[in-house]
Write an enzyme that holds these catalytic residues in place. Sequence first.
Site, short mmCIF file in Angstrom:
data_model
loop_
_atom_site.label_atom_id
_atom_site.label_comp_id
_atom_site.label_asym_id
_atom_site.label_seq_id
_atom_site.Cartn_x
_atom_site.Cartn_y
_atom_site.Cartn_z
N ASP A 331 0.86 -1.18 0.00
CA ASP A 331 0.00 0.00 0.00
C ASP A 331 0.89 1.22 0.00
O ASP A 331 2.05 1.14 0.41
CB ASP A 331 -0.82 0.06 1.30
N ASP A 608 -5.21 -3.36 4.69
CA ASP A 608 -5.76 -2.95 5.98
C ASP A 608 -7.28 -3.04 6.06
O ASP A 608 -7.83 -3.25 7.12
CB ASP A 608 -5.29 -1.53 6.34
N ASP A 612 -9.86 -6.04 1.86
CA ASP A 612 -8.54 -6.55 1.52
C ASP A 612 -8.37 -8.01 1.92
O ASP A 612 -7.45 -8.68 1.46
CB ASP A 612 -7.44 -5.73 2.22
P1 ATP Z 1 -3.56 3.14 -0.03
O1 ATP Z 1 -4.37 2.11 -0.72
O2 ATP Z 1 -2.18 3.26 -0.55
O3 ATP Z 1 -3.61 3.11 1.46
P2 ATP Z 1 -5.35 5.40 -0.05
O4 ATP Z 1 -5.39 5.53 1.41
O5 ATP Z 1 -5.24 6.63 -0.85
O6 ATP Z 1 -4.18 4.53 -0.56
P3 ATP Z 1 -8.13 4.77 -0.07
O7 ATP Z 1 -8.20 4.99 1.38
O8 ATP Z 1 -8.86 3.67 -0.71
O9 ATP Z 1 -6.63 4.60 -0.53
O10 ATP Z 1 -8.54 6.14 -0.75
C1 ATP Z 1 -8.82 6.23 -2.11
C2 ATP Z 1 -9.19 7.66 -2.47
O11 ATP Z 1 -10.38 8.05 -1.79
C3 ATP Z 1 -8.16 8.68 -2.06
O12 ATP Z 1 -7.21 8.89 -3.05
C4 ATP Z 1 -8.98 9.94 -1.83
O13 ATP Z 1 -9.18 10.61 -3.05
C5 ATP Z 1 -10.29 9.39 -1.36
N1 ATP Z 1 -10.38 9.45 0.11
C6 ATP Z 1 -9.53 8.93 1.00
N2 ATP Z 1 -9.92 9.14 2.25
C7 ATP Z 1 -11.07 9.83 2.17
C8 ATP Z 1 -11.99 10.37 3.12
N3 ATP Z 1 -11.79 10.21 4.41
N4 ATP Z 1 -13.05 11.02 2.66
C9 ATP Z 1 -13.26 11.18 1.34
N5 ATP Z 1 -12.45 10.71 0.41
C10 ATP Z 1 -11.36 10.05 0.79
#
Ligand code: ATP
Length: 882
Positions: A331, A608, A612
């Site tokens: 990730d 996480d 997943d």
């Molecule tokens: P990784 O998979 O590497 O942990 P990540 O944390 O960016 O990456 P997700 O948590 O699935 O992956 O987030 C995907 C997308 O959703 C982000 O790029 C962001 O644009 C949006 N996002 C993340 N957190 C929030 C939130 N709390 N509220 C609204 N949109 C969010």
Amino acid sequence: MDHTFHSDTLHEVLSRLETDQEQGLSLQEGEKRLAEHGENRLEEAKQAGMLRRVLGQLKDPMILVLLAAAALSFFAGGGQDWLDAAIILLIVLFNTVISVSQEDNARKALEALRKLSAPKARVIRAGLERRLESSQLVPGDIILLEAGDYVPADGRVLWEAGLQADESAMTGESLPVHKRGGGGLPQDTPLAERKNMVIGGTVITGGRGRVVVTATGMDTEMGKIAGLLLRQTQGETPLQRKMGEVSKVLSLVCVGVCAVMFGVGMLQHRDILDMFLTAVALAVAAIPEGLPAIVTIVLAMGVGRMAKRNAIIKRLPAVETLGCASVICSDKTGTLTKNQMTVLEVWTPSPGLRGQALALGTLCGDAKEGPGGYVGDPTETAIAQMAAREGLEKAQLERDMPRQGEAPFDSVRKRMATCHSLPAGGTLIAVKGAPEAVLSRCTQVQGPQGPRPMTEADRRRILGVGSDLAAKALRVLAVAQRNQSGPPKSLEAQELERELIFVGLIGMMDPPRPEVRAAVERCAAAGVRPVMITGDHKDTAVAIARDLNLFRPGDKAIDGPGLDFLPQETLEEEIETFSVYARVTPEHKMRIVRAWQKKGHVVAMTGDGVNDAPALKAADIGCAMGKTGTDVAKGAADMILTDDNFATVVAAVEQGRGIYSNIRKAIHYLLSCNIGEILTIFLATVFSFPHAPLSPVQLLWLNLVTDSLPALALGMEPVEKTVMRQPPRGKQDPLFSRAFSLRLAWQGAMVGGLTLLAYGLGLRLTHDYAIANTMAFATLTLSQLFHAFDVRSEETSLFRLGFFSNPAMNKAFLAGVVLQGLVLLLPPLQGAFSVVPMPLPQWGIVLGLAVTPLVVCEIEKAVRRARTGRPAPVGKEAAVYR
Ligand code: ATP
């Protein structure tokens, strides 16, 4: 306990449980109820008692044979061999004590690890939110649940937002069940339809909720059927299984050799009892019955070592697989980066909207004010922090526009929505999320004079700005809103997230973890390919990957839509060209794992979220995040990273390789020594030496002192630096490769040959069988003790490794030399072991012969190094790192 909690009103439930829905129980009340109800856990099978375990040891056929031999030598010898019998008994006793205590240590180490990965629950006690071990929960506790949590106990739902549970484990219902708060259900509602209850042991798959615990431990629904449930069993690792088999085969071979020897002895009209005892003692000394135990102990110790370095192994086989890992799918957020976000840019389609954008982003988030700033999801705290800095305190915003409901964030929608009542009446709906995910729900753009319809050009412009921000390695979120006069029709995401007005983009930075770059370099040297899998935007992902040197010239990146477009076969074909997978949903992770595996790779994958779990299970090594990971992810994983750090995965791979190599060394040592022992006795019998070069008691002593201690010490060898300079071992590579088997054979032959040489020289020089025997005995034990040092590394010279760099080996060597010295030099012990004092020249010969294996093996290593020019690779040559 009666189970009518589902039919009572909420008020009745709370008063029956004597608890308060805001404050929870007081701390004292929590303690008191814990004492009353006991811990919240299912009863487990009791551990066998000490006596039973000792008796379990005595069931070992080897031990039984030894006991029989002791009895025989006592009675058949007419009591005159009582000393032999006593020594045999002592050795059996010693052996039992060591085995039981080693098993105990291994068990305790594994137990401690299980505790480390025990689930925690978020509980309200005395008005504050706390994290407690789930085992500490009591009826009446108020707990908070969210997507990915295991439900720790049975409970009644007090409040929820989109709360869904997967109850298939309990009810067989395979679809997630929506949960809701509210009044009682009819008394006879079946378990599967009690929508106002959550069942302990099931999984929350979506939303959030507040629940009052109604039953814990054996009183829960799960407790009622606990006897029927599958317990998680710790299976044997492939290596343990293989060692079990190898040791069986070798035992048969040994017994065969001993039988032949016994037969030959009979033909030569030797004393039957003598011959029998020698055969039994040889069998006991030579059969590597300790092999499986050593493998287990070394694994358990290695696992303990890894826990100290933030990697908790949940299943032992993962240790072996780790050493074979050829791809690490990691990730991004929090694993490669610090997950400490700072808002750097706010862009709005027309000027003057900055405050509105930040206010929307803050309202649509769950950041809470803590003592040292905001706490919660870093994305959300970053926005709240920035807003506060510009005079928009979250608390004040929420006072003006209290939240009425929400559709929580999930990584498939990539959006979140909240609705708020406005001071002047009416409702505000605030949405934030990934730019394209929000934009697809927008029909208007906020302009200086209010909203106007969104044109195609607007859309392109906004996405263009988003890409520009992303290319600067920023994570970009879009914010949007809708105002309406009345409350929303429902709190479904679909209803809230429609006909929105686009307000702005917020760009935030999440700096890479400083230790990751070095870890990526180590991967390169070790033939392990790191790749990034992220929910974030492709441009952001590539910018960060490039910075970490994980995205190299010629590498490609692909995103979720791109993956959807690509048939699985094509993906498999091209999988090795991609270093970055962006905007992926958890389902994509599954396809990525499969594709790498199809290409013959052993895949480690981090994860996480709830979703997943399937990919973590499918990966060869699933790694769950210890800090941010959900219970479900932890449950599905083989390993938990307590610091959520990519570098920890790499360190674990290194440890995995080191542990495997140490086990190999222990096996190498044990087997080469055993070959030496068999050869000595067997040849002496076949060539009709009048007296055996070693007595039965001497053989048993050897087995105890010079075999097991150094073998264990080899298992504790510090991980060699060279392990991360070789390509990964193939999963199918045999442990007993040709080169390895050959090495065992010639080194065993050398030890045996030197022992016979000592015997021969002794006879020739002194014509005294007793001295010759003593010399053979001393040479065999001491040469094995020296030999242990050269086994410490397969190719590195001892001079580079450092003679004393393994403290365990120093102790084992010292203990061996002292014990052997006592036997050879102390008159009473000399008698017991039938040795005689040796003249000085004979001592010289013994010591000279004893160090020979060390010298010869070191020379052989040097020759091998010179020939290959570098340490020989352990596994296949294929370096996957381009
Ligand atoms: P990784 O998979 O590497 O942990 P990540 O944390 O960016 O990456 P997700 O948590 O699935 O992956 O987030 C995907 C997308 O959703 C982000 O790029 C962001 O644009 C949006 N996002 C993340 N957190 C929030 C939130 N709390 N509220 C609204 N949109 C969010």
